[in-house]
Enzyme design. Structure first.
Site: not given
Length: 424
Positions: A218-221, A286
């Site tokens: 995943g990502n930090h969005s 994102a």
């Protein structure tokens, strides 16, 4: 409540909060606390009916200012004139059907309605009532009148009402009321009712690409920018649907439909389906560029030899796919498509250079370019960047709240939407 901020000028602002006689009056205490903790000077002017739900002592304790309902109180101070004249922002919540009717008619039969006739600052009405009352033609006519007079009337939320009833007419979350109030302090003309009937689909948040039953890529969005866009678009009259991945936003915006998804493929399917009937599509999510080729049916265990390599494959380019669908006629040719680009500079160019190149590759109408990393953009309350257009214009988006940035982006979107006249 969200992190509070003092007005952009750094000065104390004078906030007048009118409280109507509805059961939701108790929720307004959280709105009052938001503005007092931000360092503003808050005065509460309730109606007589409001004091049957929340006592004057509560409002006085929260603000440190006296509370009055009658135009004959503090006659020597001409309170019914001075309160309105001195305000930088007025919030009326809950705005009951009766209170909005009196305000729309220009009545001055108590201190609150008399004060409303003297204000020259932004006025925010926050309706709360049963669904039938909200939908009644008389109430809708009063809402139109208030908007014509220059006031902002929030879209009510849907949910549990008094007793066992549920439906549209619930007071929006106090945090959302505070966000809209802060936006009007930052930019008084941020919410014209100029997107009425425009169908807007927005993606928000990050995607989670499953690796095994307990892990994902995943990502930090946080989804905050996408939700801020949805919040601002709904308050400008749009019919808004958010396709939301992983988000950290504390609550769904009032008047907005939410569709939950998990991974990039699911997001692509929903956006492709809904874009076919949209006037505006905004890809603020994102999206993970890659996903694991294989999903492990059971948790991947640790090994003395170290982790096995994870083979990745490329996810679909959703933004480019939407543009391709428009070119092929699967999406109406007049649909406005907006993309987001989270960029970092490198040896090949700066953030803006990469943004310009991405706009050329994607073929969308507008591209919002954000610099990310070092605490920027992801998960923050504020944002900054540039808005690039397919016609070659480049507009700087100064640092401010994500709701403020959203209002500026929507100004440019509105200019591209064909046939959406200003209506109340």
């Amino acid at each position: 409540m969200a992190t509070t901020r003092t007005a952009a000028s750094g000065t104390t602002r004078r906030i007048l909060i009118g409280v109507g006689g509805g059961i939701a009056a108790y929720k307004v205490c959280s709105v009052i606390r938001h503005f007092t903790e931000a360092g503003h000077d808050v005065r509460v002017v309730p109606t007589e009916a409001a004091l049957r739900f929340v006592g004057a002592a509560t409002f006085e304790a929260l603000t440190g200012n006296p509370v009055s309902t009658d135009v004959f109180d503090d006659v020597d101070q001409v309170a019914h004139v001075r309160l309105g004249q001195g305000a930088d922002l007025v919030i009326v919540a809950p705005a009951t059907a009766d209170l909005m009717a009196r305000a729309a008619a220009g009545r001055a039969d108590d201190l609150l309605t008399a004060s409303l006739l003297t204000v020259r600052c932004p006025v925010l009405f926050v309706p709360a009532m049963h669904t039938e009352m909200w939908e009644h033609p008389a109430t809708q006519a009063n809402v139109t009148t208030l908007r014509t007079h220059g006031s902002t009337v929030m879209v009510p939320a849907s949910g549990r009402l008094t007793g066992t009833d549920s439906g549209r007419g619930r007071l929006p979350d106090p945090q959302e009321i505070a966000m809209i109030g802060e936006l009007l302090l930052e930019r008084p003309d941020a919410l014209p009712h100029d997107l009425a009937g425009v169908r807007v689909v927005i993606s928000a948040g990050g995607t989670r690409e499953p690796l095994d039953p307990v892990r994902f890529l995943g990502n930090h969005s946080s989804g905050k920018q996408g939700f801020a866009l949805a919040r601002a678009a709904a308050q400008r009259g749009a019919i808004v649907t958010v396709v939301a991945g992983s988000t950290a936003d504390p609550g769904d915006p009032a008047g907005v439909g939410i569709v939950r998804v998990s991974d990039a493929q699911h997001l692509a399917e929903e956006m492709t389906k809904r874009a076919a009937e949209a006037d505006v599509v905004i890809m603020a999510a994102a999206v993970a560029d890659f996903r694991p080729v294989a999903f492990a049916e059971s948790k991947i265990k640790k090994s003395d030899t170290g982790p096995a390599p994870i083979e990745l494959t490329t996810n679909p380019d959703i933004l480019r796919g939407l543009v391709t669908d428009r070119e092929a006629g699967r999406i109406p040719p007049e649909t406005v498509i907006v993309g987001f680009a989270a960029e970092t500079g490198d040896e090949t160019g700066g953030v803006l250079d990469h943004g310009r190149a991405k706009l050329r590759r994607k073929g969308c109408d507008l591209l919002v370019v954000n610099a990310v990393g070092d605490g920027k953009a992801f998960g923050t309350e504020d944002n900054t960047g540039w808005l690039l257009s397919a016609t070659g214009t480049e507009t700087a988006l100064p640092l401010g709240s994500k709701t403020l940035m959203s209002s500026r982006i929507l100004d440019e979107v509105r200019a591209l939407v064909p046939g959406s006249d200003d209506v109340a």
